[in-house]
Design a protein around this motif. Structure first.
Motif, mmCIF file in Angstrom:
data_model
loop_
_atom_site.group_PDB
_atom_site.id
_atom_site.type_symbol
_atom_site.label_atom_id
_atom_site.label_comp_id
_atom_site.label_asym_id
_atom_site.label_seq_id
_atom_site.Cartn_x
_atom_site.Cartn_y
_atom_site.Cartn_z
ATOM 1 N N ALA A 33 57.338 43.541 73.895
ATOM 2 C CA ALA A 33 55.901 43.616 74.460
ATOM 3 C C ALA A 33 55.625 43.125 75.730
ATOM 4 O O ALA A 33 56.282 42.057 76.194
ATOM 5 C CB ALA A 33 54.926 43.186 73.199
ATOM 6 N N ILE A 34 54.567 43.645 76.415
ATOM 7 C CA ILE A 34 54.247 42.960 77.816
ATOM 8 C C ILE A 34 52.503 43.154 77.973
ATOM 9 O O ILE A 34 52.283 44.212 77.484
ATOM 10 C CB ILE A 34 54.963 43.798 78.946
ATOM 11 N N SER A 35 52.176 42.152 78.411
ATOM 12 C CA SER A 35 50.696 42.347 78.432
ATOM 13 C C SER A 35 50.095 43.254 79.557
ATOM 14 O O SER A 35 51.077 43.552 80.332
ATOM 15 C CB SER A 35 50.308 40.806 78.925
ATOM 16 N N TRP A 36 49.030 43.470 79.872
ATOM 17 C CA TRP A 36 48.489 44.325 80.662
ATOM 18 C C TRP A 36 48.919 44.223 82.296
ATOM 19 O O TRP A 36 49.059 44.929 82.942
ATOM 20 C CB TRP A 36 46.957 44.591 80.665
ATOM 21 N N SER A 37 48.859 42.900 82.483
ATOM 22 C CA SER A 37 49.049 42.304 83.740
ATOM 23 C C SER A 37 50.739 42.229 84.095
ATOM 24 O O SER A 37 50.821 41.998 85.151
ATOM 25 C CB SER A 37 48.358 41.107 84.351
ATOM 26 N N GLY A 38 51.469 42.050 82.982
ATOM 27 C CA GLY A 38 52.629 41.865 83.014
ATOM 28 C C GLY A 38 52.927 40.329 83.176
ATOM 29 O O GLY A 38 54.329 40.136 82.920
ATOM 30 N N SER A 39 52.132 39.455 83.087
ATOM 31 C CA SER A 39 52.389 37.981 83.119
ATOM 32 C C SER A 39 52.790 37.307 81.804
ATOM 33 O O SER A 39 53.361 36.476 81.580
ATOM 34 C CB SER A 39 51.011 37.519 83.459
ATOM 35 N N ASN A 40 52.712 38.111 80.686
ATOM 36 C CA ASN A 40 53.276 37.664 79.413
ATOM 37 C C ASN A 40 54.121 38.781 78.776
ATOM 38 O O ASN A 40 53.963 40.014 78.588
ATOM 39 C CB ASN A 40 51.894 37.454 78.552
#
Length: 122
Positions: A50-57
């Protein structure tokens, strides 16, 4: 209405690599976490990454850590799954997913693509 379209699957030899793509439409892509799941024949669907909306996580299933990399390009409304050192047990249909709620982490996935077949030969 959310639409997720996967591509990039195929047949690859063990040890090889593939990059899956998932093009999203219907909502503001950059507001939603994305993920990948897979389902092998006769098995339940399992989480891959999984990846967060901003890509930071990002986070990964333990068995994929170090071999798979999830990334996203919010300008292209696309999420990717780079898969390296593929094994026959990675053979499955790979599904893209989007979180139900904007800016949700960890995400609760509520929208799914149709899947793309990945077959790894020994």
């Amino acid at each position: 209405q959310v639409q997720l379209v996967e591509s990039g699957g195929g047949l690859v030899q063990a040890g090889g690599s593939l990059r899956l793509s998932c093009a999203a439409s219907g909502r503001t892509f950059s507001n939603y976490a994305m993920g990948w799941f897979r389902q092998a024949p006769g098995k339940e669907r399992e989480f891959v990454a999984a990846i967060s909306w901003s890509g930071s996580n990002t986070y990964y299933a333990d068995s994929m850590k170090g071999r798979f990399t999830i990334s996203r390009d919010n300008a292209k409304n696309t999420v990717y799954l780079e898969m390296n050192s593929l094994k026959p047990e990675d053979t499955a249909i790979y599904y893209c997913a989007q979180s139900r709620v904007r800016r949700d982490w960890p995400p609760d996935f509520g929208s799914w693509g149709q899947g793309t077949q990945v077959t790894v030969s020994s």
